[in-house]
Write an enzyme that holds these catalytic residues in place. Structure first.
Site, PDB file in Angstrom:
ATOM      1  N   LYS A  99      -8.521   3.151  -1.994  1.00  0.00           N
ATOM      2  CA  LYS A  99      -8.275   1.858  -2.620  1.00  0.00           C
ATOM      3  C   LYS A  99      -8.361   0.810  -1.518  1.00  0.00           C
ATOM      4  O   LYS A  99      -7.573   0.829  -0.566  1.00  0.00           O
ATOM      5  CB  LYS A  99      -6.904   1.792  -3.281  1.00  0.00           C
ATOM      6  CG  LYS A  99      -6.609   0.400  -3.854  1.00  0.00           C
ATOM      7  CD  LYS A  99      -5.178   0.236  -4.331  1.00  0.00           C
ATOM      8  CE  LYS A  99      -4.957  -1.194  -4.830  1.00  0.00           C
ATOM      9  NZ  LYS A  99      -3.549  -1.448  -5.241  1.00  0.00           N
ATOM     10  N   SER A 151       2.299  -0.850  -4.427  1.00  0.00           N
ATOM     11  CA  SER A 151       2.851  -2.130  -3.975  1.00  0.00           C
ATOM     12  C   SER A 151       3.376  -2.954  -5.142  1.00  0.00           C
ATOM     13  O   SER A 151       4.457  -3.546  -5.068  1.00  0.00           O
ATOM     14  CB  SER A 151       1.782  -2.923  -3.217  1.00  0.00           C
ATOM     15  OG  SER A 151       1.277  -2.188  -2.129  1.00  0.00           O
TER      16      SER A 151
END
Length: 297
Positions: free
Chosen positions: A166, A47
């Site tokens: 994650k 991201s």
């Protein structure tokens, strides 16, 4: 396949040149700085790296550069896509480029159709086909994504090639719940730099931390202090990192991180449209946070 994910991993940014192309030399320069800070791994194509704004060839180029520069670090490639077919292809391409593992975000465009059985089939198919271990990516819920139910994660943790997760929800209770529910050896990585120390105490093995682009040594220090049993030092460093994460990464996202890199003498630059560069008063806020932390004069 097995892999030790313990430590701090940096989700690298993607610098662009004046024509809007990936700036390969700037990427090399940034990565060379980061790998000298003792980080365990580099996450390229996540991201923070604006992966959804990159095409497949740009991701591959970035992976290859990271593999070359970070020869001694783990290379985790972001490979998630909306189709299972494309995700598998990206995982195979990442392995060919030298990735040690892949970070796979969920397909979320057809969010209502992404039931736990559908997601289980997707991740099992990806893990069956991936030449390298798979890490499930719980994208921050403020983004366009979905929230993984803990029973689904427990199921996925039983797959031999799904080695960890994650978790960027920023919820310690949920992280503890997943740690308790998943199979032995399933490795949790926290995505919030403000929670690294607490997450390690809760059973995480490390973190993939956007704020580590700006303060890699402090983040590495938190993990090292915790590992050595020096919780007071870990807490001291965490008190320095937390406001930076909250104010820059949590509050401003990619534009804030990139502006912070510029202020620290690295290459941040402009994000790729439609994202915009950080404007006032955000720039003043970042300057104030970096100054208060003693990072700029």
């Amino acid at each position: 396949m097995t892999i030790d994910l313990a430590g701090v991993h940096i989700p690298t940014t993607t610098p662009f040149d004046a024509e809007g192309e990936v700036d390969r030399e700037a990427l090399r320069s940034n990565l060379a700085h980061l790998v000298g800070q003792g980080v365990q791994g580099l996450v390229v194509g996540g991201s923070t790296g604006e992966a959804v704004l990159l095409d497949a060839s740009e991701r591959r180029i970035s992976w290859e550069i990271a593999r070359e520069v970070g020869a001694d670090q783990l290379l985790i490639a972001g490979t998630g896509a909306e189709s299972t077919r494309t995700t598998v292809r990206m995982c195979r391409a990442a392995a060919e480029a030298g990735a040690d593992a892949v970070l796979v975000q969920p397909p979320a465009f057809y969010k209502g159709a992404m039931t736990p059985p559908v997601l289980a089939d997707h991740y099992r198919a990806v893990a069956d086909a991936s030449p390298v271990p798979v890490i499930v990516y719980q994208v921050p819920l403020r983004m366009s994504t979905l929230d993984f139910p803990t029973p689904l994660l427990a199921e996925l943790s039983e797959h031999a090639n799904i080695v960890g997760m994650k978790d960027s929800r920023g919820d310690l209770d949920r992280l503890r719940e997943v740690v308790d529910a998943t199979a032995k050896g399933f490795q949790m990585l926290v995505g919030s730099g403000a929670l690294l120390h607490a997450a390690l105490e809760a059973g995480a093995v490390g973190g993939i931390l956007g704020i580590a682009n700006l303060v890699p040594a402090w983040c590495v220090g938190i993990h090292a202090a915790h590992r050595s049993g020096d919780e007071s030092e870990a807490a001291r460093l965490q008190s320095k990192v937390s406001p930076l994460h909250t104010g820059i990464v949590g509050g401003m996202g990619v534009p804030g991180v990139k502006f912070g890199l510029d202020r620290l003498g690295l290459v941040g630059g402009a994000p790729r449209p439609p994202l915009r560069s950080l404007a006032e008063p955000g720039r003043t806020t970042v300057d104030a946070l970096l100054t208060e932390a003693g990072l700029v004069g």
